[in-house]
Motif scaffolding. Structure first.
Motif, mmCIF file in Angstrom:
data_model
loop_
_atom_site.group_PDB
_atom_site.id
_atom_site.type_symbol
_atom_site.label_atom_id
_atom_site.label_comp_id
_atom_site.label_asym_id
_atom_site.label_seq_id
_atom_site.Cartn_x
_atom_site.Cartn_y
_atom_site.Cartn_z
ATOM 1 N N HIS A 45 -8.615 1.467 2.554
ATOM 2 C CA HIS A 45 -9.711 1.626 1.583
ATOM 3 C C HIS A 45 -10.989 2.208 2.225
ATOM 4 C CE1 HIS A 45 -7.062 -0.731 -0.896
ATOM 5 N NE2 HIS A 45 -7.918 -0.921 -1.861
ATOM 6 N N CYS A 87 -5.406 1.772 14.828
ATOM 7 C CA CYS A 87 -5.634 3.233 14.718
ATOM 8 C C CYS A 87 -6.856 3.626 15.547
ATOM 9 C CB CYS A 87 -5.860 3.638 13.260
ATOM 10 S SG CYS A 87 -4.440 3.404 12.174
ATOM 11 N N LYS A 152 -7.306 13.957 8.254
ATOM 12 C CA LYS A 152 -7.700 13.234 7.035
ATOM 13 C C LYS A 152 -6.452 12.970 6.215
ATOM 14 C CE LYS A 152 -8.924 17.522 4.731
ATOM 15 N NZ LYS A 152 -9.970 18.493 4.651
ATOM 16 N N PHE A 235 -8.335 11.597 -4.018
ATOM 17 C CA PHE A 235 -7.114 11.387 -4.808
ATOM 18 C C PHE A 235 -6.865 12.611 -5.696
ATOM 19 C CE2 PHE A 235 -8.513 7.301 -3.502
ATOM 20 C CZ PHE A 235 -7.385 6.517 -3.376
ATOM 21 N N MET A 313 -0.799 7.548 3.240
ATOM 22 C CA MET A 313 -0.355 6.172 3.470
ATOM 23 C C MET A 313 -0.114 5.495 2.126
ATOM 24 S SD MET A 313 -0.841 4.620 6.524
ATOM 25 C CE MET A 313 -1.294 3.111 7.307
ATOM 26 N N ALA A 315 0.252 1.574 1.171
ATOM 27 C CA ALA A 315 0.349 0.191 1.645
ATOM 28 C C ALA A 315 0.954 -0.740 0.599
ATOM 29 C CB ALA A 315 -1.024 -0.310 2.074
ATOM 30 N N ARG A 360 -18.292 8.209 6.363
ATOM 31 C CA ARG A 360 -18.323 7.262 7.487
ATOM 32 C C ARG A 360 -19.753 6.756 7.649
ATOM 33 N NH1 ARG A 360 -13.669 8.093 7.269
ATOM 34 N NH2 ARG A 360 -12.064 8.188 8.861
HETATM 35 C C1 LIG Z 1 -3.761 0.423 7.329
HETATM 36 C C2 LIG Z 1 -4.070 1.476 6.310
HETATM 37 C C3 LIG Z 1 -3.593 1.350 5.016
HETATM 38 C C4 LIG Z 1 -3.846 2.345 4.064
HETATM 39 N N1 LIG Z 1 -3.319 2.229 2.809
HETATM 40 C C5 LIG Z 1 -3.504 3.216 1.913
HETATM 41 C C6 LIG Z 1 -2.903 3.154 0.622
HETATM 42 O O1 LIG Z 1 -2.197 2.211 0.286
HETATM 43 N N2 LIG Z 1 -3.128 4.164 -0.248
HETATM 44 C C7 LIG Z 1 -3.895 5.232 0.090
HETATM 45 O O2 LIG Z 1 -4.048 6.124 -0.739
HETATM 46 N N3 LIG Z 1 -4.493 5.328 1.312
HETATM 47 C C8 LIG Z 1 -4.291 4.349 2.221
HETATM 48 N N4 LIG Z 1 -4.843 4.450 3.473
HETATM 49 C C9 LIG Z 1 -5.679 5.614 3.816
HETATM 50 C C10 LIG Z 1 -7.149 5.246 3.764
HETATM 51 O O3 LIG Z 1 -7.571 5.071 2.431
HETATM 52 C C11 LIG Z 1 -7.957 6.323 4.486
HETATM 53 O O4 LIG Z 1 -7.601 6.296 5.835
HETATM 54 C C12 LIG Z 1 -9.457 6.111 4.339
HETATM 55 O O5 LIG Z 1 -9.849 6.286 3.016
HETATM 56 C C13 LIG Z 1 -10.246 7.056 5.236
HETATM 57 O O6 LIG Z 1 -9.941 8.374 4.942
HETATM 58 P P1 LIG Z 1 -9.419 9.370 6.067
HETATM 59 O O7 LIG Z 1 -8.195 8.740 6.678
HETATM 60 O O8 LIG Z 1 -9.078 10.640 5.329
HETATM 61 O O9 LIG Z 1 -10.510 9.536 7.061
HETATM 62 C C14 LIG Z 1 -4.597 3.478 4.428
HETATM 63 C C15 LIG Z 1 -5.084 3.599 5.754
HETATM 64 C C16 LIG Z 1 -4.817 2.612 6.687
HETATM 65 C C17 LIG Z 1 -5.301 2.768 8.094
#
Ligand SMILES: Cc1cc2nc3c(=O)[nH]c(=O)nc-3n(C[C@H](O)[C@H](O)[C@H](O)COP(=O)(O)O)c2cc1C
Length: 370
Positions: A45, A87, A152, A235, A313, A315, A360
């Motif tokens: 999130h 991470c 990203k 999204f 990702m 989750a 950030r």
């Molecule tokens: C442990 C973890 C779980 C995450 N779960 C989801 C998820 O279920 N759905 C999703 O759309 N993004 C998920 N993300 C992505 C994050 O939302 C994303 O890393 C964050 O918004 C920051 O954006 P960036 O990675 O593009 O910098 C997850 C990231 C991590 C590290």
């Protein structure tokens, strides 16, 4: 139209350093740079739960968890938060290898119970201590280091028929270790089945008040000045759609059924159409394994980013308890625990790859002795 050039995006303008440039920094600046790369890591999130403390005398960084950012609905055990910490740790280790440092990491709090979310808890809980010592720079880490600055999450449709090169899949699989197993799924039938599970998980999220309210608080309008959270553009949502979904999920206005449906089918379709799904399992659901999983996830993400391959990702399958049990029964047949699941592929629409980074905090918020 929002231009994503506010202060909450400014950290992404930081340029990566050359080995010689890094050498010329003061000790404090070097440690600050390691914290910066950690801070660019993904987090669930986009909560950015890490807080850094630098110790120039011992060339050490301590990383703590800001407990108020462990989300009570979607992260009941703190697992996703600790994976995010892993991470961040991965990024420090990569930059350290490039710039010529060995790292020794100690886990300061192994008891995972401490990381269960509790209301209004603003504790800062120490998790990791990383001590750096001089070694030879390893230039082959430059690709991963560079990727830290461009990585990203891209929640979009990928080209199902453009397969990930076999040598890259083999490289990814070789990141396995004795704690964490990497599973790669590229056959259509199993991808469809995983998509089905994700659809069920997302449906649960959208229909559960607790989950959807929490998601709404973190899924933000595109023009939000917030330093944490996920603007809807991430999204693929337009300005009006993002605003509506944010308000609809938080309950401020009725959720538009079409928006809800788009959200809950997006993950399913995305998974079905991705050429490869990856998930990580461990034999034990320990805090140590959560950190180790996070380190592997970020290493894979950076490898993919270095090859211009996108990833997202999901989750839901790992955190919605019933779905998790069904998934394990279908896919694992053992009592291994799934810790993380994501999809990967080449982008279908070029414009989706050009979305902005997510916000950030500035460094002075996350480095407690900046
Ligand atoms: C442990 C973890 C779980 C995450 N779960 C989801 C998820 O279920 N759905 C999703 O759309 N993004 C998920 N993300 C992505 C994050 O939302 C994303 O890393 C964050 O918004 C920051 O954006 P960036 O990675 O593009 O910098 C997850 C990231 C991590 C590290």
């Amino acid at each position: 139209m929002n231009d994503y050039s506010g202060e909450n995006y400014s950290i992404w303008q930081t340029a990566p350093l050359k080995i010689d440039e890094f050498k010329n920094l003061t000790t404090k600046e070097k440690l600050t740079h390691f914290c910066l790369v950690a801070h660019l890591a993904p987090s669930s999130h986009n909560t950015q739960p890490w807080r850094f403390n630098i110790n120039s005398e011992n060339f050490e960084i301590s990383i703590s968890v800001a407990k108020e950012y462990i989300l009570p609905a979607s992260d009941v055990n703190g697992r996703q938060t600790i994976i995010s910490m892993g991470c961040a740790l991965a990024n420090i280790k990569i930059a350290a290898s490039l710039f010529g440092y060995k790292t020794e990491t100690i886990i300061l709090n192994e008891d995972k119970q401490i990381f269960k979310p509790t209301e209004h808890n603003t504790e800062i809980i120490p998790l990791l201590k990383i001590t750096l010592s001089s070694d030879t720079p390893i230039e082959s880490f430059d690709d991963l280091y560079q990727a830290i600055f461009k990585r990203k999450v891209t929640r979009a449709e990928y080209l199902e028929s453009s397969e990930i090169p076999t040598n890259l899949l083999n490289e990814i699989e070789s990141l396995n270790n004795d704690k964490i197993k990497i599973h790669l799924v590229s056959d259509r039938l199993r991808r469809l089945t995983i998509g089905e599970f994700q659809g069920q998980a997302d449906n649960f999220v959208i229909n559960s008040k607790k989950f959807s309210r929490e998601l709404g608080e973190w899924l933000l309008p595109n023009n939000s000045a917030s330093f944490v959270g996920m603007p809807g553009i991430g999204f693929g949502l337009g300005d009006d759609e993002a605003q509506r979904l944010h308000l609809g999920l938080t309950g401020a206005i009725p959720l538009n059924p079409a928006d809800g449906l788009k959200f809950s089918t997006g993950g399913k379709i995305g998974i079905e159409k991705s050429p490869t799904i990856c998930f990580l399992t461990a034999s034990d659901d320990t805090l140590e394994n959560w950190i180790a999983a996070g380190e592997i996830v970020e290493n894979i993400f950076l490898k993919l980013a270095a090859h211009n391959i996108m990833f997202t990702m999901h989750a839901g399958i790992t955190e919605v308890s019933l779905i998790n049990k069904l998934f394990s029964m279908s896919f694992l047949g053992t009592n291994r625990r799934i810790l993380s699941l994501f999809r990967m592929g080449y982008i279908k629409r070029k414009e989706d790859a050009e979305r902005p980074h997510s916000p950030r905090w500035p460094l002075n918020k996350v480095i407690t002795n900046y």
